[in-house]
Scaffold this motif. Structure first.
Motif, PDB file in Angstrom:
ATOM      1  N   PRO A 186       0.798  -1.226   0.000  1.00  0.00           N
ATOM      2  CA  PRO A 186       0.000   0.000   0.000  1.00  0.00           C
ATOM      3  C   PRO A 186       0.828   1.273   0.000  1.00  0.00           C
ATOM      4  N   GLY A 187       2.009   1.227   0.626  1.00  0.00           N
ATOM      5  CA  GLY A 187       2.854   2.419   0.636  1.00  0.00           C
ATOM      6  C   GLY A 187       3.315   2.800  -0.748  1.00  0.00           C
ATOM      7  N   ALA A 188       3.770   1.813  -1.512  1.00  0.00           N
ATOM      8  CA  ALA A 188       4.233   2.085  -2.872  1.00  0.00           C
ATOM      9  C   ALA A 188       3.080   2.543  -3.753  1.00  0.00           C
ATOM     10  N   ARG A 189       1.910   1.929  -3.593  1.00  0.00           N
ATOM     11  CA  ARG A 189       0.758   2.320  -4.411  1.00  0.00           C
ATOM     12  C   ARG A 189       0.278   3.724  -4.050  1.00  0.00           C
ATOM     13  N   ALA A 190       0.275   4.055  -2.754  1.00  0.00           N
ATOM     14  CA  ALA A 190      -0.124   5.397  -2.340  1.00  0.00           C
ATOM     15  C   ALA A 190       0.817   6.439  -2.926  1.00  0.00           C
ATOM     16  N   ALA A 191       2.118   6.141  -2.928  1.00  0.00           N
ATOM     17  CA  ALA A 191       3.087   7.073  -3.509  1.00  0.00           C
ATOM     18  C   ALA A 191       2.869   7.216  -5.009  1.00  0.00           C
ATOM     19  N   GLU A 192       2.529   6.109  -5.669  1.00  0.00           N
ATOM     20  CA  GLU A 192       2.254   6.147  -7.104  1.00  0.00           C
ATOM     21  C   GLU A 192       1.033   7.009  -7.406  1.00  0.00           C
ATOM     22  N   LEU A 193      -0.025   6.814  -6.634  1.00  0.00           N
ATOM     23  CA  LEU A 193      -1.230   7.623  -6.826  1.00  0.00           C
ATOM     24  C   LEU A 193      -0.944   9.098  -6.582  1.00  0.00           C
ATOM     25  N   ALA A 194      -0.213   9.378  -5.504  1.00  0.00           N
ATOM     26  CA  ALA A 194       0.105  10.772  -5.189  1.00  0.00           C
ATOM     27  C   ALA A 194       0.906  11.416  -6.307  1.00  0.00           C
ATOM     28  N   SER A 195       1.841  10.671  -6.889  1.00  0.00           N
ATOM     29  CA  SER A 195       2.640  11.204  -8.000  1.00  0.00           C
ATOM     30  C   SER A 195       1.744  11.504  -9.207  1.00  0.00           C
ATOM     31  N   THR A 196       0.784  10.620  -9.470  1.00  0.00           N
ATOM     32  CA  THR A 196      -0.158  10.860 -10.572  1.00  0.00           C
ATOM     33  C   THR A 196      -0.983  12.112 -10.311  1.00  0.00           C
ATOM     34  N   TYR A 197      -1.514  12.221  -9.106  1.00  0.00           N
ATOM     35  CA  TYR A 197      -2.319  13.399  -8.768  1.00  0.00           C
ATOM     36  C   TYR A 197      -1.489  14.676  -8.865  1.00  0.00           C
ATOM     37  N   ALA A 198      -0.216  14.578  -8.473  1.00  0.00           N
ATOM     38  CA  ALA A 198       0.654  15.756  -8.469  1.00  0.00           C
ATOM     39  C   ALA A 198       0.953  16.261  -9.871  1.00  0.00           C
ATOM     40  N   GLU A 199       0.782  15.402 -10.870  1.00  0.00           N
ATOM     41  CA  GLU A 199       1.018  15.820 -12.251  1.00  0.00           C
ATOM     42  C   GLU A 199      -0.127  16.666 -12.806  1.00  0.00           C
ATOM     43  N   ARG A 200      -1.277  16.629 -12.164  1.00  0.00           N
ATOM     44  CA  ARG A 200      -2.434  17.366 -12.641  1.00  0.00           C
ATOM     45  C   ARG A 200      -2.289  18.862 -12.312  1.00  0.00           C
ATOM     46  N   ASN A 201      -3.066  19.675 -13.028  1.00  0.00           N
ATOM     47  CA  ASN A 201      -3.102  21.108 -12.760  1.00  0.00           C
ATOM     48  C   ASN A 201      -3.525  21.339 -11.305  1.00  0.00           C
ATOM     49  N   PRO A 202      -2.690  22.006 -10.474  1.00  0.00           N
ATOM     50  CA  PRO A 202      -3.021  22.140  -9.049  1.00  0.00           C
ATOM     51  C   PRO A 202      -4.293  22.934  -8.785  1.00  0.00           C
ATOM     52  N   ALA A 203      -4.561  23.958  -9.592  1.00  0.00           N
ATOM     53  CA  ALA A 203      -5.796  24.729  -9.405  1.00  0.00           C
ATOM     54  C   ALA A 203      -7.008  23.857  -9.715  1.00  0.00           C
ATOM     55  N   LEU A 204      -6.896  23.032 -10.751  1.00  0.00           N
ATOM     56  CA  LEU A 204      -7.980  22.124 -11.102  1.00  0.00           C
ATOM     57  C   LEU A 204      -8.221  21.120  -9.983  1.00  0.00           C
ATOM     58  N   MET A 205      -7.163  20.541  -9.438  1.00  0.00           N
ATOM     59  CA  MET A 205      -7.317  19.540  -8.381  1.00  0.00           C
ATOM     60  C   MET A 205      -7.928  20.160  -7.130  1.00  0.00           C
ATOM     61  N   ALA A 206      -7.538  21.392  -6.821  1.00  0.00           N
ATOM     62  CA  ALA A 206      -8.118  22.071  -5.662  1.00  0.00           C
ATOM     63  C   ALA A 206      -9.609  22.300  -5.870  1.00  0.00           C
ATOM     64  N   ASP A 207      -9.993  22.675  -7.093  1.00  0.00           N
ATOM     65  CA  ASP A 207     -11.412  22.887  -7.385  1.00  0.00           C
ATOM     66  C   ASP A 207     -12.195  21.576  -7.358  1.00  0.00           C
ATOM     67  N   ILE A 208     -11.592  20.504  -7.856  1.00  0.00           N
ATOM     68  CA  ILE A 208     -12.262  19.200  -7.798  1.00  0.00           C
ATOM     69  C   ILE A 208     -12.494  18.800  -6.345  1.00  0.00           C
TER      70      ILE A 208
END
Length: 250
Positions: A186-208
């Motif tokens: 789960p640690g490796a998968r959580a880091a993978e997900l976080a890296s994917t999310y971090a690639e998105r537009n930060p303003a868009l992610m905050a609005d989502i």
């Protein structure tokens, strides 16, 4: 030795509860460090996603009762304010504008469960255990547990979980919707997900994230109103412009 670690990997931040010898049980020093780490992430303009994890076999075994609650004979209003201070130490996770992922490899019990529930997404391991065990020890749920569980799994499932106080295994947590993934690492998968999310537009992610929170507490008209504004703003984003250009060339 720090009781809470805050690490940086590019745009991803990781908060680690670092008291494995006591299964990351919460006392005042650990909670103070946790609050400080959350505040640091909140102020970090370069942070795009956060992983929360526990060192060792457990995610967090809950409260160190003697240290955390103090004199339990104090008047109820005084105890109530004391408890609210405890809750504020970790519920700042919910206020972060960035996506948050909890990696739960072992026991997440009581207040430890609350810390996981305060994250947007939970990744569970095969030995994960989610313990809303309050009723078993004669204690009312606290720290937002009732609300956060109800948001995730509905009132009937929350009632069943809180009435019994049993520990919920990873497979059941996945079926109910407490956890979003069940995976060996789960640690490796959580880091993978976080890296994917971090690639998105930060303003868009905050609005989502804001849109999701509005949907939890508002009617459909309020939700639609915010979605229309946020989507209208995102139509001119560089990412969508690039997608539209590719689409036009097909």
């Amino acid at each position: 030795m720090p009781l809470v670690l805050l690490e940086t990997d590019g745009p991803v931040r990781t908060i680690t509860l670092n008291a494995p010898e006591r299964r990351n049980a919460l006392d005042w020093p650990l909670l103070e460090e946790l609050r400080a780490a959350i505040d640091t992430v909140a102020a970090d303009t370069q942070a795009r996603a956060l992983v929360v994890r526990g060192e060792g076999k457990a995610f967090c075994a809950g409260a160190n009762l003697e240290n955390l609650f103090g004199d339990r004979t104090r008047p109820v209003p005084e105890l109530r304010e004391h408890l609210m201070q405890v809750y504020r130490s970790f519920l700042g996770l919910r206020d972060l504008a960035i996506p948050t992922v909890a990696a739960v490899q072992g026991a997440a019990v009581g207040a430890g469960l609350n810390i996981a529930l305060a994250c947007d997404v939970i990744v569970a391991g095969p030995r994960a255990g989610f313990g809303p065990t309050f009723s078993k020890i004669g204690l009312h749920p606290g720290g937002g547990c009732t609300w956060m569980l109800t948001q995730r799994i509905g009132s009937a499932n929350t009632a069943a979980a809180l009435y019994s106080g049993d520990v919920i295994d990873g497979a059941t947590a996945l079926r109910l919707g407490i956890a979003q993934e069940l995976i060996d690492e789960p640690g490796a998968r959580a880091a993978e997900l976080a890296s994917t999310y971090a690639e998105r537009n930060p303003a868009l992610m905050a609005d989502i994230k804001r849109s999701i929170r509005l949907a939890e507490s508002s009617d459909v008209a309020t939700s639609l109103d915010f979605e229309a504004t946020a989507q209208a703003e995102s139509l001119s984003s560089a990412e969508f412009e690039a997608f539209a250009a590719r689409f036009a060339q097909q």
